[in-house]
Design a protein around this motif. Structure first.
Motif, PDB file in Angstrom:
ATOM      1  N   GLY A 146      29.772  32.905  45.911  1.00  0.00           N
ATOM      2  CA  GLY A 146      30.527  33.284  44.839  1.00  0.00           C
ATOM      3  C   GLY A 146      31.850  34.162  45.074  1.00  0.00           C
ATOM      4  N   ALA A 147      32.346  34.531  46.369  1.00  0.00           N
ATOM      5  CA  ALA A 147      33.246  35.321  46.343  1.00  0.00           C
ATOM      6  C   ALA A 147      34.760  34.498  46.214  1.00  0.00           C
ATOM      7  N   VAL A 148      35.333  34.604  45.304  1.00  0.00           N
ATOM      8  CA  VAL A 148      36.557  33.947  44.874  1.00  0.00           C
ATOM      9  C   VAL A 148      37.705  34.692  44.536  1.00  0.00           C
ATOM     10  N   ALA A 149      38.834  34.407  45.182  1.00  0.00           N
ATOM     11  CA  ALA A 149      40.172  35.246  45.008  1.00  0.00           C
ATOM     12  C   ALA A 149      40.494  35.415  43.588  1.00  0.00           C
ATOM     13  N   PRO A 150      40.639  36.643  43.027  1.00  0.00           N
ATOM     14  CA  PRO A 150      40.814  36.831  41.710  1.00  0.00           C
ATOM     15  C   PRO A 150      42.162  36.281  41.285  1.00  0.00           C
ATOM     16  N   GLY A 151      43.228  35.820  41.943  1.00  0.00           N
ATOM     17  CA  GLY A 151      44.362  35.364  41.338  1.00  0.00           C
ATOM     18  C   GLY A 151      43.915  34.008  40.676  1.00  0.00           C
ATOM     19  N   LEU A 152      43.285  33.294  41.459  1.00  0.00           N
ATOM     20  CA  LEU A 152      42.838  32.008  40.842  1.00  0.00           C
ATOM     21  C   LEU A 152      41.854  32.179  39.597  1.00  0.00           C
ATOM     22  N   GLU A 153      41.065  33.125  39.688  1.00  0.00           N
ATOM     23  CA  GLU A 153      40.204  33.224  38.374  1.00  0.00           C
ATOM     24  C   GLU A 153      41.208  33.638  37.181  1.00  0.00           C
ATOM     25  N   ILE A 154      42.121  34.417  37.472  1.00  0.00           N
ATOM     26  CA  ILE A 154      43.344  35.034  36.493  1.00  0.00           C
ATOM     27  C   ILE A 154      43.905  33.697  36.104  1.00  0.00           C
TER      28      ILE A 154
END
Length: 228
Positions: free
Chosen positions: A205-213
């Motif tokens: 579940g460690a995902v880059a914040p930029g992708l989620e934003i």
């Protein structure tokens, strides 16, 4: 020819009617912000998506599903289904992924008549499970006796291939350029599988914040081709 080979090709076929062609998983946001505009910028984005999202979510889920099934631990399977869903914060991406998962699950039940897939589908209908394509794919691959590393590789390739086809329409990117990207990513996919094999479950579940934003911002883009 190994008995699972043709079935694996069918599962990876972009023509498999799961609805994946309707989703860009945030790519469209990058296109409208002019951050992705050609083959080079798309390949850069796709590499980030592979390394920073697919590896730690779908890819690691594939490995954990294999391990759960090897141990006949169905409780772990349902736990993974819930975790990979609730940790997917962008609403459109979460709902879109579930729709793809439900469709893949229905296709899997129709093609393979697997009791486990039937149980999974019943749990989804009863709203106690969600359906996720990585989990459905891995169950099918495991039951076809596809080796774990090959199963993970196939799922990652299928995901990358779908995004390339969407980039062909969305950027737009030429068909030849799209195939060149797919060829270039073969080695990256192998590197990703090797990385997944060595991750701890705590990495899930460690995902880059930029992708989620970017996936969240897609809800408000000016012109929409894709649903997510």
């Amino acid at each position: 020819m190994t008995n699972y080979f043709l079935s694996l090709l069918q599962l990876c076929d972009s023509n498999l009617p799961t609805g994946g062609f309707s989703h860009s998983f945030g790519l469209e946001t990058y296109i409208q912000e002019n951050k992705v505009q050609d083959k080079a910028s798309f390949a850069k984005w796709l590499r980030m998506y592979l390394d920073e999202q697919l590896v730690y979510s779908d890819g690691l889920a594939c490995r954990l599903v294999y391990e759960a099934l090897e141990n006949n631990d169905l409780a772990k399977l349902w736990e993974l289904d819930r975790r990979i869903t609730v940790q997917n914060l962008p609403r459109e991406t979460r709902e879109g992924t579930n729709k793809i998962g439900e469709r893949m699950l229905t296709i899997g039940v129709d093609l393979y008549a697997s009791p486990l897939l039937q149980t999974y589908k019943r749990r989804v209908l009863e709203s106690v499970s969600f359906a996720h394509p990585a989990i459905v794919f891995s169950i099918i691959a495991f039951q076809l006796e596809v080796p774990q590393k090959l199963g993970i590789s196939a799922y990652l390739y299928s995901s990358i291939s779908g995004l390339v086809q969407n980039a062909v329409r969305g950027i737009p990117l030429g068909q030849t350029a799209g195939q060149q990207v797919l060829r270039e990513f073969q080695s990256y996919i192998q590197e990703a599988v090797d990385k997944i094999e060595n991750l701890a479950e705590e990495d899930f579940g460690a995902v880059a914040p930029g992708l989620e934003i970017a996936q969240m911002k897609h809800e408000r883009v000016n012109i929409r081709i894709f649903m997510s």
